[in-house]
Every structure is written in C-alpha cells, then in structure tokens.
Design an enzyme around this catalytic site. Structure first.
Site, PDB file in Angstrom:
ATOM      1  N   GLU A  37     -45.987 -84.444  64.887  1.00 12.22           N
ATOM      2  CA  GLU A  37     -45.838 -83.365  65.358  1.00 12.22           C
ATOM      3  C   GLU A  37     -45.957 -83.077  66.881  1.00 12.22           C
ATOM      4  OE1 GLU A  37     -43.637 -81.570  63.399  1.00 12.22           O
ATOM      5  OE2 GLU A  37     -45.102 -81.789  61.830  1.00 12.22           O
ATOM      6  N   ASP A  40     -42.233 -85.668  69.774  1.00 10.71           N
ATOM      7  CA  ASP A  40     -40.891 -85.941  70.053  1.00 10.71           C
ATOM      8  C   ASP A  40     -40.650 -85.638  71.659  1.00 10.71           C
ATOM      9  OD1 ASP A  40     -41.189 -83.151  69.597  1.00 10.71           O
ATOM     10  OD2 ASP A  40     -39.141 -83.104  68.559  1.00 10.71           O
ATOM     11  N   SER A  71     -22.018 -64.720  58.057  1.00  8.77           N
ATOM     12  CA  SER A  71     -22.975 -65.404  56.985  1.00  8.77           C
ATOM     13  C   SER A  71     -22.947 -64.757  55.926  1.00  8.77           C
ATOM     14  CB  SER A  71     -24.454 -65.408  57.442  1.00  8.77           C
ATOM     15  OG  SER A  71     -25.515 -65.700  56.787  1.00  8.77           O
ATOM     16  N   GLY A 128     -40.332 -73.316  59.296  1.00  9.48           N
ATOM     17  CA  GLY A 128     -40.695 -74.640  59.783  1.00  9.48           C
ATOM     18  C   GLY A 128     -39.921 -75.950  59.192  1.00  9.48           C
ATOM     19  N   LEU A 129     -38.683 -75.411  58.527  1.00  8.80           N
ATOM     20  CA  LEU A 129     -38.000 -76.663  57.934  1.00  8.80           C
ATOM     21  C   LEU A 129     -36.572 -76.573  58.727  1.00  8.80           C
ATOM     22  CD1 LEU A 129     -38.465 -75.803  54.242  1.00  8.80           C
ATOM     23  CD2 LEU A 129     -39.575 -77.263  55.613  1.00  8.80           C
ATOM     24  N   SER A 132     -32.445 -73.455  61.834  1.00  7.54           N
ATOM     25  CA  SER A 132     -31.603 -73.355  63.001  1.00  7.54           C
ATOM     26  C   SER A 132     -30.741 -74.890  63.195  1.00  7.54           C
ATOM     27  CB  SER A 132     -32.285 -72.938  64.196  1.00  7.54           C
ATOM     28  OG  SER A 132     -33.427 -73.720  64.529  1.00  7.54           O
ATOM     29  N   GLU A 164     -30.038 -76.057  72.398  1.00  9.53           N
ATOM     30  CA  GLU A 164     -31.460 -75.400  71.752  1.00  9.53           C
ATOM     31  C   GLU A 164     -32.234 -75.020  73.212  1.00  9.53           C
ATOM     32  OE1 GLU A 164     -33.621 -74.919  69.363  1.00  9.53           O
ATOM     33  OE2 GLU A 164     -31.967 -74.508  68.236  1.00  9.53           O
ATOM     34  N   ASP A 176     -35.627 -82.732  65.064  1.00  7.61           N
ATOM     35  CA  ASP A 176     -34.975 -82.161  64.092  1.00  7.61           C
ATOM     36  C   ASP A 176     -33.607 -82.386  63.742  1.00  7.61           C
ATOM     37  OD1 ASP A 176     -37.566 -80.816  63.677  1.00  7.61           O
ATOM     38  OD2 ASP A 176     -36.917 -78.945  64.662  1.00  7.61           O
ATOM     39  N   TYR A 228     -45.246 -72.419  71.859  1.00 14.32           N
ATOM     40  CA  TYR A 228     -44.681 -73.895  71.899  1.00 14.32           C
ATOM     41  C   TYR A 228     -44.444 -74.243  73.442  1.00 14.32           C
ATOM     42  CZ  TYR A 228     -41.267 -77.430  70.634  1.00 14.32           C
ATOM     43  OH  TYR A 228     -40.697 -78.789  70.401  1.00 14.32           O
TER      44      TYR A 228
END
Length: 386
Positions: A37, A40, A71, A128-129, A132, A164, A176, A228
């Site tokens: 975590e 990257d 959507s 957190g999966l 996006s 991003e 991701d 972040y």
C-alpha cells in the site's frame, strides 16, 4: 434501475436510452490489493488482484464530438458534454472518469470522437476496491479498440493514470489500473511500478482451505482529498532528503541512517514504504513456496505499519482487522488508499461465518454503520463481453 451482470440486458438498456445498438459491451474489474500500500507512486512493488466485481459499459461512437453518459444507478441522470475544449475537472460524479479517459487519449494523440455510454457497475463505490479505475479501464478498453489506437496494456495504464492525476485531480499511482487491465483468473499481479514489469503469482485461497473476505466499513474516502496528497508529499520529501530517485531505492538496512536526517513524521512515512516493499517481496516468495496459508503475519504487519507509521487507518478499519483475527482470521489488513474503505481478512473457510458474525456484532457494539462483508476471488482483467 439496478446493476446487472448480463451484457445482453445492458445492451438492451443502451438501445432504450440512446435509440441504437451499442458498438459493444466491455467490462473491467475492481481490485483488492493483497499487500503493498502506497508503494506504487514510490516506484515500488505491489501485489493486487482483479476481483469478480466489475464495471461494464455499453458504448457507441458518434459522428460528432458530443458525449452522452448514463449510469444504471441514475444519480445525475443523463449527462451531456463535448470533447471539444474539454478541460480537467469537467464532469460530475462518475462522469469524470470516462471523460478523463477520452481527454487523456486525445492528449496522447488518439483521434477520439464523441460517444454514448451506459455504465453498469457492481464494484462498491468508496470501499477502496477501485470502482473509479474499473470505470476508466472499461471505457479505455472500448475506446482503444473502437478507435483502432492499438495501445498496449502498459500504455493504457499510463493514459488512465494521466486521466486520474490531471483530469480528476487524484495523485494516484499505477497499481489499480494495472490490476484491472492485466489481471488473470486465479492469480495476483506482482507489479514493479518502476518499469511496469508484471509477474502473475498463483493465489488460490480456496485450494488452501481459505477465503479472502472483504469488509466494507462504509466509511467513504476520496483520493482527491488532502490526506492522500500529503502522504505522497512526505514520501517525495523523504526521497529528496535521502538523495534517491524514489523510496524504492531505500532498503530496510538504510532506515537507521535515515533516522538521523529525517524529521519524525517523514521518517515514519518512509519507514512504512520501505518495510511494505519488503513485505511484498516476502509475500510473493511465500506464495510461491508455501501457499496462501503462510502470509498471515505479513498481512498483520502491513496493517500495523499503515495504522502507526503511515497513519491512514481509522477506528472502523482497526476494529474490522482486530475482530477478524479474534474470530479466526489468519491475517487481516486494511486495503486501498486508506481513511476509510475496506479491510481484508484471510480466513479458514470453516470460520468465515464466525468472522462475519463477530465483525457485525463488534460494529453494532461500537455504534458504527453495519459493514458489508463478502468474499472475492482473483478474476480476469478487462475484456470485451459482446
């Protein structure tokens, strides 16, 4: 409308909305990061895998430069935009992501026309999966094919990262989208974030009598917020003071010397990244030699490091991790960028209900929102469905 896994149904909804057949239906998965975590963007090592929850898009190119986006979850309703003069920050909610991909492809020199797109996703948002990135990877896979751009997966990774970082404004790395674009069923993706080298590492928890549970705390997070970004800035400062290109170039054996030149907070941020890189390498080695049952202590150590050194956990995540282990999980950690989202618990199959019940009771006792708990398995990366 609700999410569906049926490409035929999605295509039918597209026809009902836009009055024509889509050019195709594509999907890209969310991801769980097994370990590694915040390594990257420090050019380090990560070990995510694509999960069996996906974002699906039905998409049709247009003859003009207009984009229409809808959507199945509604929310903003039908959103219309133009690719001409598209600027970073354009869009609302989930539409940032397909618009960002189109913008970044155009920046890359790809001739992207307008398009109509219908999104249908069962990747939990804010958990957190990487919901996006699943959207971005599904859209870029479609546009890469339909425009004839022919970009390789490594290039698509960098284009989505640019979308991003610049368009959405989230300073994320490449983990991701690498998992979503390059994942394989039954395997984790061992990624060297310096050169994008990938090795597929077998991760078959079921064959070892285990299940990987995801505990969605329902504490939403956003990578575009300050937490972040401040962690990333600390890492960049640490690398600068230590005179290295990135924290990837600092070894565990260098931490004692680093303690003499870094302030306390920066040292803790650096220590997490350096030890986390080492844990990823250990995990890959153990999965190859001993299998999933051998990595529990490394998951535990990773969470402790994120909680204490990187300070990106929260009470709900800590409770999920601690309670899982108390009820039989062999290892548990928060996963994703932090400040909310999900924890994972590697659990013997026979104890999974005990872990689930224990966590739900603990959350109720603490006055927290009831979590969603579900199992995930490594799945295939982005692909065309129809």
């Amino acid at each position: 409308m609700t999410a569906t896994n049926d490409a035929t149904t999605i295509a039918q909804r597209f026809r009902e909305t836009f009055g024509a057949d889509p050019d195709g239906v594509w999907q890209a998965p969310g991801r769980v990061n097994l370990i590694g975590e915040h390594t990257d963007y420090n050019e380090g090592f990560v070990l995510p895998f694509a999960i069996d929850k996906t974002a699906k898009v039905a998409l049709r190119l247009r003859a003009d430069s207009n984009v229409r986006l809808l959507s199945t979850f509604g929310g903003h309703g039908l959103v219309e935009a133009s690719l001409d003069g598209l600027e970073p920050g354009t869009g609302q909610g989930w539409t940032h992501y397909p618009l960002g991909v189109a913008w970044a492809l155009r920046e890359r020199g790809v001739d992207v026309p307008g398009f109509d797109v219908l999104l249908d996703s069962d990747v939990p948002s804010g958990a957190g999966l990487s919901s996006s990135h699943a959207i971005e990877c599904a859209v870029i896979t479609a546009l890469n094919e339909l425009t004839g751009a022919g970009l390789a997966a490594e290039d698509l990774v960098l284009v989505t990262q640019r979308a991003e970082n610049i368009f959405v404004g989230a300073p994320t790395g490449i983990m991701d989208q690498s998992a979503s674009l390059r994942g394989a069923k039954g395997h984790a993706v061992f990624l060297d974030c310096r050169d994008q080298h990938v090795e597929l590492v077998p991760f078959d928890a079921e064959a070892s009598g285990l299940v990987l549970l995801v505990i969605d705390t329902k504490v939403s997070h956003s990578h575009a917020d300050g937490g972040y970004a401040s962690r990333r800035a600390s890492c960049e400062l640490g690398a600068q003071v230590l005179g290295v290109r990135a924290l990837r170039d600092v070894g565990v054996e260098d931490l004692e010397e680093a303690a003499g030149v870094l302030d306390e907070t920066t040292l803790r941020r650096v220590r997490h990244v350096v030890t986390e890189n080492d844990r990823v390498l250990q995990t890959v080695e153990l999965l190859g030699s001993q299998g999933p049952a051998s990595i529990g202590q490394l998951l535990d150590a990773s969470h402790a490091s994120m909680r204490d050194d990187f300070e990106i956990s929260c009470p709900e995540l800590d409770l999920a991790v601690d309670t899982s282990k108390e009820h039989g999980a062999i290892g548990a950690r928060m996963t994703g960028g932090g400040f909310g989202g999900s924890a994972i618990a590697l659990t013997p199959v026979g104890l999974q209900q005990q872990v689930r019940d224990g966590v739900v009771r603990a959350f109720a006792g603490a006055g927290f929102t009831e979590p969603d708990i579900f199992a995930v398995t490594p799945a295939a990366g982005a692909l065309r469905l129809a």
